[in-house]
Design an enzyme around this catalytic site. Structure first.
Site, short mmCIF file in Angstrom:
data_model
loop_
_atom_site.label_atom_id
_atom_site.label_comp_id
_atom_site.label_asym_id
_atom_site.label_seq_id
_atom_site.Cartn_x
_atom_site.Cartn_y
_atom_site.Cartn_z
N PHE A 74 0.86 -1.18 0.00
CA PHE A 74 0.00 0.00 0.00
C PHE A 74 0.89 1.22 0.00
CE2 PHE A 74 0.76 0.46 4.54
CZ PHE A 74 0.95 -0.85 4.96
N PHE A 76 3.04 3.99 1.09
CA PHE A 76 4.09 3.67 0.13
C PHE A 76 5.05 2.69 0.78
CE2 PHE A 76 2.64 7.88 -1.16
CZ PHE A 76 2.32 7.62 -2.48
#
Ligand code: CUA
Length: 155
Positions: A74, A76
């Site tokens: 997800f 980052f």
């Protein structure tokens, strides 16, 4: 309408080529069953944390030096972000995305897959040499894309 003989031949060659390509494409898609490497395992991307196997992230032993490594991606980062595996371990990565399309690449290996929300991507790699391996996102996924990485330590 009158067509020149060469023009007719040229049209037939063009049409035949088109039909040939469509046949090759259909044979690949249907008869040979080509599909994404994930085998199309699906998951509800909004309920990743509650859905097995992603309700139990990390390294799970499945055999003699064989492991499943369950990970989410997800913005980052990847989770887990730091993983240790023994030398010679055969690791099956089981990965999904909780938001957008990410990449999952371990440079200098054959591991290079796309991670799509709603899909479970799998790839297997055997770590024969000790060292530190990077997992990188290689699909542009937003402002922090270049920070998106995880580390595998093989020892
Ligand atoms: Cu995730 Cu780029």
């Amino acid at each position: 309408m009158h067509l020149h003989r060469f023009e007719k031949i040229w049209l037939m060659v063009g049409g035949a080529t088109l039909v040939l390509f469509l046949i090759v494409l259909s044979v690949n898609a249907y008869a040979m069953g080509m599909m994404p490497p994930s085998h199309m395992k699906m998951i509800d991307p909004k309920k990743v944390d509650e859905t097995a196997p992603f309700d139990n992230l990390g390294l799970h032993k499945t055999g003699d030096n064989e492991y499943d490594l369950v990970m989410t991606s997800f913005i980052f980062t990847f989770q887990p972000n730091q993983i240790e595996v023994p030398v010679g371990a055969k690791v099956k990565f089981v990965v999904t995305s909780k938001d957008v399309v990410h990449g999952f690449e371990i440079p200098k290996t054959n591991v290079n897959i796309m991670v799509l929300p709603g899909h479970i991507s799998e790839v297997t790699h055997t770590f024969d040499k000790p060292g530190t391996y990077l997992i990188l996102c290689n699909e542009y996924c937003g402002a922090g894309h270049q920070l998106m990485a995880a580390t595998i330590v093989v020892k």
